[in-house]
Design a protein around this motif. Structure first.
Motif, short mmCIF file in Angstrom:
data_model
loop_
_atom_site.label_atom_id
_atom_site.label_comp_id
_atom_site.label_asym_id
_atom_site.label_seq_id
_atom_site.Cartn_x
_atom_site.Cartn_y
_atom_site.Cartn_z
N TYR A 42 0.85 -1.23 -0.14
CA TYR A 42 -0.09 0.23 -0.04
C TYR A 42 0.88 1.27 -0.20
CZ TYR A 42 0.98 -1.16 4.79
OH TYR A 42 1.71 -1.28 6.07
N VAL A 43 0.20 2.50 -0.17
CA VAL A 43 0.98 3.62 -0.43
C VAL A 43 1.65 3.76 1.02
CG1 VAL A 43 0.86 6.01 -0.64
CG2 VAL A 43 -0.25 4.66 -2.24
N LYS A 44 3.06 4.23 1.30
CA LYS A 44 3.47 4.82 2.44
C LYS A 44 2.93 6.00 2.88
CE LYS A 44 7.79 4.85 4.96
NZ LYS A 44 9.24 4.70 4.67
N PHE A 60 -9.66 -5.74 3.41
CA PHE A 60 -10.09 -5.63 2.01
C PHE A 60 -9.36 -4.64 1.28
CE2 PHE A 60 -12.38 -3.06 -1.02
CZ PHE A 60 -12.97 -4.21 -1.69
N HIS A 61 -8.40 -3.75 1.95
CA HIS A 61 -7.50 -2.67 1.23
C HIS A 61 -6.24 -3.52 0.85
CE1 HIS A 61 -10.60 0.27 2.20
NE2 HIS A 61 -10.25 0.16 3.45
N LEU A 62 -5.90 -4.64 1.41
CA LEU A 62 -4.64 -5.21 1.03
C LEU A 62 -4.55 -5.82 -0.38
CD1 LEU A 62 -4.10 -6.94 4.13
CD2 LEU A 62 -2.93 -4.96 3.54
N ASP A 63 -3.38 -5.95 -0.95
CA ASP A 63 -3.52 -6.30 -2.48
C ASP A 63 -3.29 -7.96 -2.31
OD1 ASP A 63 -0.93 -6.92 -1.60
OD2 ASP A 63 0.05 -5.21 -2.77
N ASP A 64 -2.82 -8.59 -3.37
CA ASP A 64 -2.77 -9.91 -3.48
C ASP A 64 -1.35 -10.36 -3.42
OD1 ASP A 64 -5.47 -10.43 -3.77
OD2 ASP A 64 -5.55 -9.80 -5.90
N LYS A 69 -1.57 -11.94 1.53
CA LYS A 69 -2.53 -12.86 1.61
C LYS A 69 -2.36 -13.63 3.05
CE LYS A 69 -2.94 -14.26 -3.42
NZ LYS A 69 -2.42 -15.21 -4.48
N GLN A 70 -1.18 -13.79 3.40
CA GLN A 70 -0.85 -14.12 4.82
C GLN A 70 -1.55 -13.52 5.81
OE1 GLN A 70 3.44 -14.05 6.59
NE2 GLN A 70 3.12 -16.21 6.34
#
Length: 345
Positions: A42-44, A60-64, A69-70
């Motif tokens: 995510y953007v720092k 939900f805001h996390l990428d893949d 994923k962990q």
């Protein structure tokens, strides 16, 4: 100069301008990544300016990415523990939990609600000395303590996928916490412990009036229909926490109840008095629940045992009934006079 030459020169100039723009753009992107303006997930942002209690912890805001994923898996384990690790999960090799509770049943709002065993900042406080084991323990050992007690189960493999996911999720919850891990709302809010024994009749009446609508008159909660787990968890019986859990202690349970129950209560807006939470906790913990394996091995130094631990042995001669129901002040005074120890729970 002919029209053909002018057109050729104009095309060359346009090409040079275009190439220059691309070069400048590439240089900008290079320096942004070099200075870590962006991270992989995510953007720092300046995390020192974010209040850890009001930050957005929505996975939900996390990428893949692999890391994200962990974290998401850790969140799923936390919210839907029974579905992944419980006795009805369909995978015997992963049935580590002995009941169908979820971590979220005690650490509310996925571990982010103040004064409900909140997990924000916790991982920064480990390794940590704990009297129950009388040694400095790791966060993995602490998680397995919950698995064996609150979940009435068995330890997760320390290097297994599930343990790594739990730890990753806790690290992620820690992203805005100070280095010392001390965040307002950690643990439970203190109550003024009544200088008397628990009134079980008042506790039962409070339970029927304040708790039964969600947990049932028999204390067995409301089970989910489509998969393992509970909408509202059982508070006693075979599918609840065992006597070794922290919540089995009257003082600890009363502190939790005061700022979290009935559902919707908060530290700022409690619905129960200290005395009501105390009687309610005593009534709930007098009901039958699983017995932890080898509880006598807890607290190798018995002097460090909390006064409301409901099972012996003790480093004093007060009866088990008084350790379960109080009054606790005489026990606290004994430890202060005999061992110079100030006990608050």
């Amino acid at each position: 100069m002919t029209y053909k030459l002018l057109r050729k020169k104009r095309t060359t100039v346009q090409l040079l301008i275009g190439l220059s723009f691309i070069v400048v753009l590439l240089l900008i992107v290079f320096f942004l990544f070099k200075n870590e303006t962006f991270e992989t997930d995510y953007v720092k942002i300046d995390k020192n300016k974010i209040d850890p209690l009001t930050a957005d912890y929505d996975t939900f805001h996390l990428d893949d990415s692999r890391k994200s994923k962990q974290i998401k898996y850790g969140y799923e384990l936390f919210i839907n523990t029974a579905e992944y690790l419980g006795p009805k999960n369909g995978k015997r090799e992963r049935s580590f939990s002995g009941n169908n509770l979820a971590c979220n049943n005690c650490h509310l709002n996925a571990g982010t609600k103040p004064y409900s065993g909140m997990l924000i900042g916790v991982i920064n406080r480990f390794p940590q000395f704990r009297g129950r084991e009388n040694k400095i323990g790791t966060i993995e050992e602490r998680i397995n303590g919950c698995m064996e007690r609150s979940m009435n189960g068995k330890p997760l493999p320390p290097n297994g996928e599930e343990m790594k996911a739990f730890v990753a999720y806790m690290h992620w919850l820690n992203q805005f916490a100070p280095e010392d891990g001390k965040v307002k709302g950690a643990g439970y809010a203190r109550i003024k412990i009544p200088n008397r024994a628990v009134d079980l009749q008042k506790g039962e009446k409070l339970f029927l009036n304040k708790c039964a609508s969600c947990h049932g008159e028999d204390g067995q909660g409301i089970a989910l229909q489509d998969y393992p787990g509970y909408l509202y968890p059982p508070l006693w019986g075979e599918d609840s926490y065992n006597i070794g859990a922290g919540m089995a202690r009257v003082i600890t349970a009363a502190e939790f109840i005061k700022t979290n129950m009935p559902y919707g209560a908060t530290y700022e807006k409690p619905e129960l008095t200290d005395e009501e939470a105390y009687d309610l906790a005593g009534y709930i913990n007098q009901q039958d629940r699983p017995i932890k394996t080898n509880p006598e091995f807890d607290f190798p130094d018995l002097k460090k045992k909390p006064v409301s631990t409901p099972y012996p042995p003790y480093a004093d001669t007060f009866p088990v009934s008084q350790h379960q129901l109080g009054p606790f002040q005489p026990i606290m005074e004994f430890y202060k006079e005999e061992y110079g120890m100030k006990k608050t729970k």
